[in-house]
Design a protein around this motif. Structure first.
Motif, short mmCIF file in Angstrom:
data_model
loop_
_atom_site.label_atom_id
_atom_site.label_comp_id
_atom_site.label_asym_id
_atom_site.label_seq_id
_atom_site.Cartn_x
_atom_site.Cartn_y
_atom_site.Cartn_z
N ALA A 13 1.03 -1.28 -0.24
CA ALA A 13 0.00 -0.16 -0.25
C ALA A 13 0.81 1.30 -0.45
O ALA A 13 0.70 1.80 -0.47
CB ALA A 13 -0.83 -0.05 1.79
N ALA A 14 2.10 1.15 0.81
CA ALA A 14 3.26 2.50 0.26
C ALA A 14 3.46 2.55 -0.76
O ALA A 14 3.23 3.99 -1.45
CB ALA A 14 3.65 2.27 1.63
N ILE A 15 4.39 1.60 -1.15
CA ILE A 15 4.56 1.56 -2.36
C ILE A 15 3.46 2.40 -3.39
O ILE A 15 3.26 3.34 -4.72
CB ILE A 15 5.16 0.51 -3.07
N ALA A 16 2.42 1.87 -3.80
CA ALA A 16 1.42 2.23 -4.02
C ALA A 16 1.26 4.37 -3.84
O ALA A 16 1.07 4.48 -4.96
CB ALA A 16 -0.01 1.49 -3.97
N LEU A 17 1.23 4.49 -2.72
CA LEU A 17 0.75 5.76 -2.08
C LEU A 17 1.88 6.48 -3.04
O LEU A 17 2.06 7.67 -3.13
CB LEU A 17 0.97 5.97 -0.65
N ALA A 21 1.88 9.73 -4.96
CA ALA A 21 2.61 10.87 -4.57
C ALA A 21 4.11 12.01 -5.74
O ALA A 21 4.01 12.40 -5.70
CB ALA A 21 3.32 10.72 -3.32
N ALA A 22 4.78 10.41 -5.44
CA ALA A 22 5.52 11.07 -7.06
C ALA A 22 5.54 11.07 -8.10
O ALA A 22 5.41 12.50 -9.04
CB ALA A 22 6.72 10.21 -7.05
N GLY A 23 4.10 10.86 -8.84
CA GLY A 23 3.11 11.21 -10.01
C GLY A 23 3.14 13.27 -9.20
O GLY A 23 2.46 13.76 -10.87
N ILE A 24 2.65 13.59 -8.59
CA ILE A 24 1.95 14.74 -8.53
C ILE A 24 3.30 16.04 -8.29
O ILE A 24 3.89 16.90 -9.21
CB ILE A 24 1.26 14.79 -6.72
N ASP A 25 4.12 15.23 -7.49
CA ASP A 25 5.85 16.02 -7.28
C ASP A 25 7.10 15.31 -6.63
O ASP A 25 6.68 15.27 -4.80
CB ASP A 25 5.65 17.54 -6.73
N SER A 26 7.03 14.35 -7.34
CA SER A 26 8.71 12.83 -6.81
C SER A 26 9.67 14.27 -5.68
O SER A 26 10.25 14.05 -5.02
CB SER A 26 9.52 12.62 -7.87
N ALA A 27 9.76 15.84 -6.41
CA ALA A 27 11.10 16.83 -4.89
C ALA A 27 10.51 16.65 -3.83
O ALA A 27 11.61 16.36 -2.91
CB ALA A 27 10.77 17.80 -5.50
#
Length: 227
Positions: A13-17, A21-27
């Motif tokens: 589940a954490a990997i999916a989340l 989240a990285a898809g929005i802004d990986s920074a």
């Protein structure tokens, strides 16, 4: 459910989340994992965590009490986490944390559960596992109340020590730095007590409750109220 199996489900589940989240802004992940792909970093931490849960379970450290068997105790742990997050907000109002300490909404809803799992693994499970393995050299002491207490106290010191190291890079310790160190130590001790009684999910739930107010709800409110 077997502790390793339930923990593995949390890792997936954490990997999916984390990927969402990285898809929005990986920074947002850079201060914690550098330029490493968030999915890979969470997966690597998850594999390490699975090993820790296996070792700690065999050593009798992973609690198996069902939440329904002692609702008052689990509620007490969660309320304590919420109370500490409220207290941190009051310290923010009084002394002022930096403006950009929180990942913004709505990314925060995805980011903090993912990075929170990594924090639990690297700052709690790994140190605790090392300490438990070290105490196997003195099995009688390791199973005593004093040995257990020392393990919990030392493992709970790891996250505050990281905060001290980060604070000292900027000069002397401030009132906020001292507060954060004390609060994180208390929080860590409570988490490990919950872990020993109810298992990892209780420990992780405490961090999620803390993050829900401090990083997500207060993270939005403070921008309007304090800046």
């Amino acid at each position: 459910m077997n502790p390793v199996v339930s923990f593995s489900c949390l890792v997936v589940a954490a990997i999916a989340l984390g990927l969402a989240a990285a898809g929005i802004d990986s920074a947002a992940f850079n201060p914690y994992i550098g330029d490493v792909n968030p999915g890979l970093a969470i997966a690597a931490a998850g594999l390490l965590g699975i090993g820790c849960i296996h070792v700690l379970s065999r050593a009798g450290w992973v609690g198996r009490t069902r939440w329904s068997e002692n609702r008052m105790a689990i509620a007490g742990f969660l309320v304590a986490a919420l109370a500490l997050s409220f207290l941190t907000s009051l310290m923010d109002v009084a002394f002022g944390f930096p403006r950009d300490i929180n990942v913004p909404w709505p990314q925060a809803v995805l980011f903090y559960p993912a990075i929170g799992l990594v924090a639990e693994i690297m700052l709690a499970l790994v140190p605790l596992t090392i300490l438990v393995l070290a105490l196997k050299l003195a099995p009688r002491f390791g199973k005593s109340s004093l040995g257990i207490g020392i393990c919990i106290a030392l493992a709970a010191c790891v996250e505050p020590l990281f905060q001290i190291a980060a604070a000292l890079q900027g000069g002397t310790l401030s009132v906020l730095n001292v507060y954060v160190v004390i609060a994180l130590f208390v929080f860590g001790v409570l988490q490990l007590l919950a872990f020993r009684r109810f298992g990892f999910l209780a420990m992780y739930a405490m961090r999620l409750v803390y993050y829900l107010w401090w990083h997500i709800v207060w993270g939005v409110l403070r921008l309007d109220w304090l800046f």
